[in-house]
Write an enzyme that holds these catalytic residues in place. Structure first.
Site, PDB file in Angstrom:
ATOM      1  N   ARG A  42      -4.000   7.164   0.695  1.00 32.72           N
ATOM      2  CA  ARG A  42      -3.383   6.020   0.041  1.00 32.72           C
ATOM      3  C   ARG A  42      -4.436   5.368  -0.856  1.00 32.72           C
ATOM      4  NH1 ARG A  42      -0.706   1.411   3.665  1.00 32.72           N
ATOM      5  NH2 ARG A  42      -2.845   0.717   3.979  1.00 32.72           N
ATOM      6  N   SER A 111       8.382   3.852   6.785  1.00 27.63           N
ATOM      7  CA  SER A 111       8.043   2.509   7.244  1.00 27.63           C
ATOM      8  C   SER A 111       9.316   1.806   7.686  1.00 27.63           C
ATOM      9  CB  SER A 111       7.384   1.711   6.110  1.00 27.63           C
ATOM     10  OG  SER A 111       6.117   2.237   5.783  1.00 27.63           O
ATOM     11  N   LYS A 141      -3.244  -5.211   3.700  1.00 26.87           N
ATOM     12  CA  LYS A 141      -2.142  -5.427   2.771  1.00 26.87           C
ATOM     13  C   LYS A 141      -1.350  -6.642   3.219  1.00 26.87           C
ATOM     14  CE  LYS A 141       1.395  -2.592   3.018  1.00 26.87           C
ATOM     15  NZ  LYS A 141       2.249  -1.389   3.077  1.00 26.87           N
TER      16      LYS A 141
END
Length: 208
Positions: A42, A111, A141
């Site tokens: 990521r 998710s 995040k």
């Protein structure tokens, strides 16, 4: 993932945003050797060209350690580098399209935040695993959901591995594992640690 395969257990390592590919590999290789179960690539800040470069390099590194590489958000990149699969957030495309592109053997994760209904829908659509979080505050995040251990117990019957993410440390992850998570997803908790390998091993020790 094959329905007959045992669920993976351990650390689902997620890479940090790192502009230097050589440094990313140097930071990641010891962690794969130390027993990371899966690796997710990521990098939210990289250009398309850098993401292709880094994903290609990580795929080769993961292959050498027999660790599946999962690409965040981008089925086309996963296909391009021959990764094991892709992880899709709530706005990152649909599971059937990713499955059609990557094939029946691909690992496709979703998710599900703090919602049982999201997990049920993802599994019905063909997800290989479901991820819940954040369980604790995290600096990696911005999160708007807070998952609880009851969600892990409620999803035991879904028949796919469950991933927990969000502020997990070796000190607080015990109840999450006891509630049924198969994998704990970690970014800065390992990469930003003073001794990343020792910290990874501390997470793994909680599964024993």
């Amino acid at each position: 993932m094959n329905a007959a395969s045992p669920a993976p257990r351990g650390v689902y390592l997620i890479t940090p945003d790192e502009a230097d590919t050589a440094r990313l590999l140097a930071r990641t290789a010891p962690l794969l050797a130390a027993g990371a179960t899966w690796l997710q690539y990521r990098n939210k800040t990289a250009s398309d060209a850098l993401r292709l470069e880094q994903a290609t390099a990580l795929q080769a590194l993961c292959a050498g350690h027999d660790v599946p590489l999962i690409i965040n958000d981008d089925p086309a990149l996963a296909q391009a580098v021959g990764a094991a699969g892709v992880h899709l957030g709530g706005t990152d495309g649909d599971i059937p399209s990713a499955r059609a592109l990557l094939g029946p053997a691909a690992i496709i994760g979703a998710s599900c935040y703090d919602q049982l209904a999201n997990a049920e829908k993802a599994v019905a659509a063909g997800a290989s695993y479901v991820a819940f979080g954040a369980f604790f505050p995290t600096t990696t995040k911005v999160t708007r959901s807070r998952a609880h251990t009851d969600l892990l117990r409620q999803t035991a019957a879904l028949g796919v591995p469950r991933v927990a993410i969000g502020g997990l440390t070796p000190d607080n992850v015990g109840p999450i594992i006891d509630a049924g998570t198969d994998l704990v997803a970690v970014v800065s908790g390992i990469y930003a640690a003073q001794d990343p390998v020792a910290t990874l091993q501390a997470y793994l020790a909680r599964f024993r």
